[in-house]
Design a protein around this motif. Structure first.
Motif, PDB file in Angstrom:
ATOM      1  N   LEU A   1       0.858  -1.180   0.000  1.00 28.55           N
ATOM      2  CA  LEU A   1       0.000   0.000   0.000  1.00 28.55           C
ATOM      3  C   LEU A   1       0.898   1.235   0.000  1.00 28.55           C
ATOM      4  O   LEU A   1       1.740   1.390   0.878  1.00 28.55           O
ATOM      5  CB  LEU A   1      -0.906   0.002   1.233  1.00 28.55           C
ATOM      6  CG  LEU A   1      -1.743  -1.265   1.439  1.00 28.55           C
ATOM      7  CD1 LEU A   1      -2.543  -1.175   2.730  1.00 28.55           C
ATOM      8  CD2 LEU A   1      -2.657  -1.516   0.265  1.00 28.55           C
ATOM      9  N   TYR A   2       0.718   2.092  -0.989  1.00 30.67           N
ATOM     10  CA  TYR A   2       1.554   3.280  -1.121  1.00 30.67           C
ATOM     11  C   TYR A   2       0.680   4.513  -1.309  1.00 30.67           C
ATOM     12  O   TYR A   2      -0.497   4.409  -1.655  1.00 30.67           O
ATOM     13  CB  TYR A   2       2.529   3.127  -2.300  1.00 30.67           C
ATOM     14  CG  TYR A   2       1.868   3.320  -3.638  1.00 30.67           C
ATOM     15  CD1 TYR A   2       1.999   4.520  -4.323  1.00 30.67           C
ATOM     16  CD2 TYR A   2       1.075   2.323  -4.207  1.00 30.67           C
ATOM     17  CE1 TYR A   2       1.361   4.718  -5.539  1.00 30.67           C
ATOM     18  CE2 TYR A   2       0.437   2.515  -5.418  1.00 30.67           C
ATOM     19  CZ  TYR A   2       0.587   3.707  -6.073  1.00 30.67           C
ATOM     20  OH  TYR A   2      -0.052   3.913  -7.270  1.00 30.67           O
ATOM     21  N   ASP A   3       1.261   5.681  -1.098  1.00 30.21           N
ATOM     22  CA  ASP A   3       0.551   6.952  -1.222  1.00 30.21           C
ATOM     23  C   ASP A   3       0.682   7.468  -2.654  1.00 30.21           C
ATOM     24  O   ASP A   3       1.744   7.919  -3.060  1.00 30.21           O
ATOM     25  CB  ASP A   3       1.148   7.954  -0.228  1.00 30.21           C
ATOM     26  CG  ASP A   3       0.448   9.297  -0.230  1.00 30.21           C
ATOM     27  OD1 ASP A   3      -0.492   9.496  -1.037  1.00 30.21           O
ATOM     28  OD2 ASP A   3       0.847  10.157   0.575  1.00 30.21           O
ATOM     29  N   ARG A   4      -0.398   7.392  -3.424  1.00 31.99           N
ATOM     30  CA  ARG A   4      -0.344   7.806  -4.828  1.00 31.99           C
ATOM     31  C   ARG A   4      -0.287   9.330  -4.987  1.00 31.99           C
ATOM     32  O   ARG A   4      -0.086   9.829  -6.092  1.00 31.99           O
ATOM     33  CB  ARG A   4      -1.515   7.236  -5.613  1.00 31.99           C
ATOM     34  CG  ARG A   4      -2.830   7.896  -5.331  1.00 31.99           C
ATOM     35  CD  ARG A   4      -3.894   7.492  -6.343  1.00 31.99           C
ATOM     36  NE  ARG A   4      -5.179   7.949  -5.866  1.00 31.99           N
ATOM     37  CZ  ARG A   4      -6.257   7.202  -5.818  1.00 31.99           C
ATOM     38  NH1 ARG A   4      -6.218   5.961  -6.243  1.00 31.99           N
ATOM     39  NH2 ARG A   4      -7.377   7.700  -5.356  1.00 31.99           N
TER      40      ARG A   4
ATOM     41  N   LEU B   1      -3.130   3.497  -1.346  1.00 31.68           N
ATOM     42  CA  LEU B   1      -3.849   3.463  -0.066  1.00 31.68           C
ATOM     43  C   LEU B   1      -5.136   4.272  -0.124  1.00 31.68           C
ATOM     44  O   LEU B   1      -6.068   3.997   0.623  1.00 31.68           O
ATOM     45  CB  LEU B   1      -2.945   3.921   1.085  1.00 31.68           C
ATOM     46  CG  LEU B   1      -2.406   5.354   1.068  1.00 31.68           C
ATOM     47  CD1 LEU B   1      -3.348   6.300   1.782  1.00 31.68           C
ATOM     48  CD2 LEU B   1      -1.042   5.390   1.737  1.00 31.68           C
ATOM     49  N   GLN B   2      -5.206   5.245  -1.043  1.00 33.07           N
ATOM     50  CA  GLN B   2      -6.409   6.062  -1.164  1.00 33.07           C
ATOM     51  C   GLN B   2      -7.594   5.269  -1.719  1.00 33.07           C
ATOM     52  O   GLN B   2      -8.736   5.656  -1.524  1.00 33.07           O
ATOM     53  CB  GLN B   2      -6.148   7.271  -2.066  1.00 33.07           C
ATOM     54  CG  GLN B   2      -5.245   8.307  -1.461  1.00 33.07           C
ATOM     55  CD  GLN B   2      -3.764   8.006  -1.624  1.00 33.07           C
ATOM     56  OE1 GLN B   2      -3.371   6.972  -2.146  1.00 33.07           O
ATOM     57  NE2 GLN B   2      -2.925   8.916  -1.153  1.00 33.07           N
ATOM     58  N   SER B   3      -7.327   4.176  -2.420  1.00 33.32           N
ATOM     59  CA  SER B   3      -8.416   3.404  -3.008  1.00 33.32           C
ATOM     60  C   SER B   3      -8.629   2.062  -2.309  1.00 33.32           C
ATOM     61  O   SER B   3      -9.368   1.224  -2.800  1.00 33.32           O
ATOM     62  CB  SER B   3      -8.142   3.178  -4.500  1.00 33.32           C
ATOM     63  OG  SER B   3      -6.935   2.477  -4.669  1.00 33.32           O
ATOM     64  N   VAL B   4      -8.008   1.891  -1.159  1.00 35.10           N
ATOM     65  CA  VAL B   4      -8.134   0.640  -0.410  1.00 35.10           C
ATOM     66  C   VAL B   4      -8.937   0.905   0.854  1.00 35.10           C
ATOM     67  O   VAL B   4      -8.681   1.869   1.564  1.00 35.10           O
ATOM     68  CB  VAL B   4      -6.739   0.083  -0.041  1.00 35.10           C
ATOM     69  CG1 VAL B   4      -6.846  -1.119   0.860  1.00 35.10           C
ATOM     70  CG2 VAL B   4      -5.959  -0.260  -1.286  1.00 35.10           C
ATOM     71  N   ASN B   5      -9.894   0.051   1.119  1.00 33.96           N
ATOM     72  CA  ASN B   5     -10.676   0.164   2.348  1.00 33.96           C
ATOM     73  C   ASN B   5     -10.264  -0.979   3.266  1.00 33.96           C
ATOM     74  O   ASN B   5     -10.718  -2.109   3.099  1.00 33.96           O
ATOM     75  CB  ASN B   5     -12.172   0.119   2.046  1.00 33.96           C
ATOM     76  CG  ASN B   5     -13.008   0.358   3.278  1.00 33.96           C
ATOM     77  OD1 ASN B   5     -12.489   0.766   4.316  1.00 33.96           O
ATOM     78  ND2 ASN B   5     -14.290   0.094   3.184  1.00 33.96           N
TER      79      ASN B   5
END
Length: 112
Positions: free
Chosen positions: A6-9, A35-39
């Motif tokens: 998970l990374y910060d796009r 990480l912005q699109s992962v819940n």
């Protein structure tokens, strides 16, 4: 099976790091997810923004230095570096180094 990273796009440094690691991932062992699109209810958004998270196929979570160390170990070109980073006396230095970079990541790389 693949590790999930998970990374910060939205971070230029994180995206550049991802591109570098993708070039090293000859065996295609890492699945990158923003990480912005992962819940993920098991991680808070603040926790995810603080450091990189890697989830192994067995469900183990590696964060920060330990995530980077695992990726380096799994890539053929950097496997020896990953192995060396498992030496016990390098753990504190690795954690410290990762924290310094992570805390200053918006200042360490600028998009041209």
């Amino acid at each position: 099976m693949k590790d999930i990273v998970l990374y910060d796009r939205n971070c230029h440094f994180c995206k550049a790091s991802k591109r570098l690691f993708e070039k090293l991932d000859w065996m295609n062992v890492v699945d990158w997810q923003a990480l912005q699109s992962v819940n993920r209810p098991d991680f808070s958004q603040e926790e995810l923004m603080e450091e990189i998270h890697l989830i192994t196929p067995k469900g183990e979570v590696k964060k920060g230095f330990f995530a980077i160390r695992r990726m380096l170990l799994r890539f053929p070109l950097t496997g020896l570096i990953g192995l060396i980073l498992h030496l016990p006396f390098l753990k504190p230095a690795g954690r410290f180094g990762y924290k310094v970079v992570a805390d200053n990541r918006t200042c360490t790389f600028r998009k041209k």
